[in-house]
Design a protein around this motif. Structure first.
Motif, PDB file in Angstrom:
ATOM      1  N   THR A 212       0.869   1.005  -2.699  1.00  0.00           N
ATOM      2  CA  THR A 212       1.123   0.989  -4.138  1.00  0.00           C
ATOM      3  C   THR A 212       2.423   1.699  -4.483  1.00  0.00           C
ATOM      4  O   THR A 212       2.890   1.623  -5.624  1.00  0.00           O
ATOM      5  N   ASP A 213       3.014   2.377  -3.488  1.00  0.00           N
ATOM      6  CA  ASP A 213       4.306   3.027  -3.667  1.00  0.00           C
ATOM      7  C   ASP A 213       5.414   2.009  -3.388  1.00  0.00           C
ATOM      8  O   ASP A 213       5.462   1.414  -2.311  1.00  0.00           O
ATOM      9  N   HIS A 214       6.291   1.787  -4.344  1.00  0.00           N
ATOM     10  CA  HIS A 214       7.302   0.723  -4.221  1.00  0.00           C
ATOM     11  C   HIS A 214       8.186   0.912  -2.994  1.00  0.00           C
ATOM     12  O   HIS A 214       8.453  -0.050  -2.264  1.00  0.00           O
ATOM     13  N   SER A 215       8.639   2.143  -2.742  1.00  0.00           N
ATOM     14  CA  SER A 215       9.543   2.374  -1.611  1.00  0.00           C
ATOM     15  C   SER A 215       8.827   2.143  -0.279  1.00  0.00           C
ATOM     16  O   SER A 215       9.421   1.585   0.651  1.00  0.00           O
ATOM     17  N   LEU A 216       7.556   2.547  -0.192  1.00  0.00           N
ATOM     18  CA  LEU A 216       6.812   2.335   1.045  1.00  0.00           C
ATOM     19  C   LEU A 216       6.503   0.851   1.246  1.00  0.00           C
ATOM     20  O   LEU A 216       6.588   0.335   2.364  1.00  0.00           O
ATOM     21  N   LEU A 217       6.154   0.168   0.164  1.00  0.00           N
ATOM     22  CA  LEU A 217       5.911  -1.271   0.264  1.00  0.00           C
ATOM     23  C   LEU A 217       7.178  -1.998   0.714  1.00  0.00           C
ATOM     24  O   LEU A 217       7.131  -2.895   1.564  1.00  0.00           O
ATOM     25  N   GLY A 276      -4.615  -8.900  -8.681  1.00  0.00           N
ATOM     26  CA  GLY A 276      -4.490  -7.470  -8.965  1.00  0.00           C
ATOM     27  C   GLY A 276      -3.163  -7.168  -9.637  1.00  0.00           C
ATOM     28  O   GLY A 276      -2.357  -8.067  -9.895  1.00  0.00           O
ATOM     29  N   PRO A 277      -2.920  -5.880  -9.952  1.00  0.00           N
ATOM     30  CA  PRO A 277      -1.639  -5.485 -10.540  1.00  0.00           C
ATOM     31  C   PRO A 277      -0.488  -5.946  -9.657  1.00  0.00           C
ATOM     32  O   PRO A 277      -0.521  -5.774  -8.443  1.00  0.00           O
ATOM     33  N   GLY A 278       0.512  -6.562 -10.250  1.00  0.00           N
ATOM     34  CA  GLY A 278       1.574  -7.191  -9.480  1.00  0.00           C
ATOM     35  C   GLY A 278       2.536  -6.212  -8.840  1.00  0.00           C
ATOM     36  O   GLY A 278       2.576  -5.023  -9.161  1.00  0.00           O
ATOM     37  N   THR A 279       3.324  -6.738  -7.913  1.00  0.00           N
ATOM     38  CA  THR A 279       4.420  -6.017  -7.299  1.00  0.00           C
ATOM     39  C   THR A 279       5.674  -6.872  -7.436  1.00  0.00           C
ATOM     40  O   THR A 279       5.598  -8.057  -7.725  1.00  0.00           O
ATOM     41  N   GLY A 280       6.836  -6.270  -7.199  1.00  0.00           N
ATOM     42  CA  GLY A 280       8.066  -7.044  -7.242  1.00  0.00           C
ATOM     43  C   GLY A 280       8.107  -8.111  -6.170  1.00  0.00           C
ATOM     44  O   GLY A 280       8.843  -9.100  -6.284  1.00  0.00           O
ATOM     45  N   LEU A 281       7.304  -7.933  -5.146  1.00  0.00           N
ATOM     46  CA  LEU A 281       7.277  -8.887  -4.037  1.00  0.00           C
ATOM     47  C   LEU A 281       6.542 -10.173  -4.399  1.00  0.00           C
ATOM     48  O   LEU A 281       6.910 -11.260  -3.966  1.00  0.00           O
TER      49      LEU A 281
END
Length: 304
Positions: A212-217, A276-281
């Motif tokens: 859920t952490d953008h940098s880790l993802l 689920g809640p989206g990501t930039g990916l």
């Protein structure tokens, strides 16, 4: 490239039929498969549509799927003998845009060639075909592609495991109040998966929080490839994680599947990611799939 097989595969109806389930990801049932080829008969894109739709609707959709560098197309219908007329009508429309290199109907393991000017063995009464016993099937299987028995079996790869979701939600709740995911959680989880070990519920909970952490993802995405162990990891987490945490792993499952050439699986995984809640990916992968862009055409790495 996952589609890569010798161009001679299109000289034999048996070998063509043998390759299709690996390109599609499963053994088709009532589908129309369009295989777009370049001038050298290399596969540029494979589209799968519902053969039960009207000929006009199917022809229109196939026109939208048409790659800019396609020179010809092979059309293969999987369905009842009555579908032959639909296939012929579609071929007449597509011939206005590009050459129809092959036109076949497969019914219960029996293949009939529908091109009037063709002299292949499947012309006329047709021939029996066994997709799994062909050289093309063996070639693609050795290359790492998977052909599941049905579309339903494909869906089970990303379908949520409700019992596992509850267990992992409990494991997330049990984490220390000030738990902060770090790069070490990512590295440990990937090492476990690379060595063939399935993550425990507690490890999966920590990994879910890390993603859920953008940098880790982004860091995980940068090293996600078409390896089978990564495919297994992301699909496993896609099934097990609660919807609140599924967007990251499911997006990575879609990305891995797309890089492997498993476009149908990528679509299913992407649909799961959108629960689920989206990501930039997630939207980026959707755009790639909608553009029918093959993995080898993308300059890598890119950033989100």
């Amino acid at each position: 490239m996952p589609y890569l097989v010798p161009a001679s595969v299109f000289d034999s109806p048996q070998e063509t039929i043998g390759a299709v389930p690996f390109w599609v990801g499963y053994h088709p049932d009532t589908e129309l498969v369009a295989i777009y080829l370049d001038d050298e008969l290399l596969v540029k894109h494979v589209a799968v549509l519902n053969l039960l739709d009207s000929a006009a609707a199917l022809a229109g959709q196939l026109g939208l799927h048409l790659p800019t560098d396609a020179a010809s197309v092979v059309l293969i219908g999987y369905g009842p003998p009555a579908a032959a007329n639909t296939l012929v009508d579609i071929a007449h429309v597509l011939e206005l845009m590009l050459r129809v290199h092959g036109l076949m109907l497969v019914t219960d393991g029996h293949c009939v060639c529908l091109q009037p000017d063709c002299d292949c063995p499947a012309r006329g009464a047709g021939i029996a075909v066994e997709a799994n016993s062909t050289q093309s099937a063996a070639h693609l299987a050795m290359g790492g592609l998977v052909a599941l028995p049905s579309k339903a079996a494909l869906h089970t790869l990303v379908a949520p495991d409700r019992a596992a979701q509850i267990r992992i939600q409990d494991a997330v709740t049990a984490l220390p109040p000030h738990f902060t995911p770090e790069q070490g959680h990512i590295e440990f989880s990937l090492a476990q998966a690379r060595n063939g070990r399935r993550l425990t519920d507690e490890q999966a909970a920590q990994f879910a929080m890390a993603l859920t952490d953008h940098s880790l993802l982004s860091a995980v995405w940068a090293i996600t490839c078409r390896c089978m162990w990564q495919r297994d990891l992301w699909l496993d987490l896609t099934r097990r994680l609660p919807d609140r945490y599924v967007a990251g792993p499911a997006s990575l499952a879609a990305w891995c599947a797309w890089r492997r050439g498993e476009h149908a699986l990528a679509r299913y995984a992407l649909d799961r990611a959108q629960r689920g809640p989206g990501t930039g990916l997630t939207p980026l992968i959707k755009n790639l799939l909608d553009a029918h862009l093959p993995a080898h055409r993308l300059n890598w790495p890119i950033s989100i």
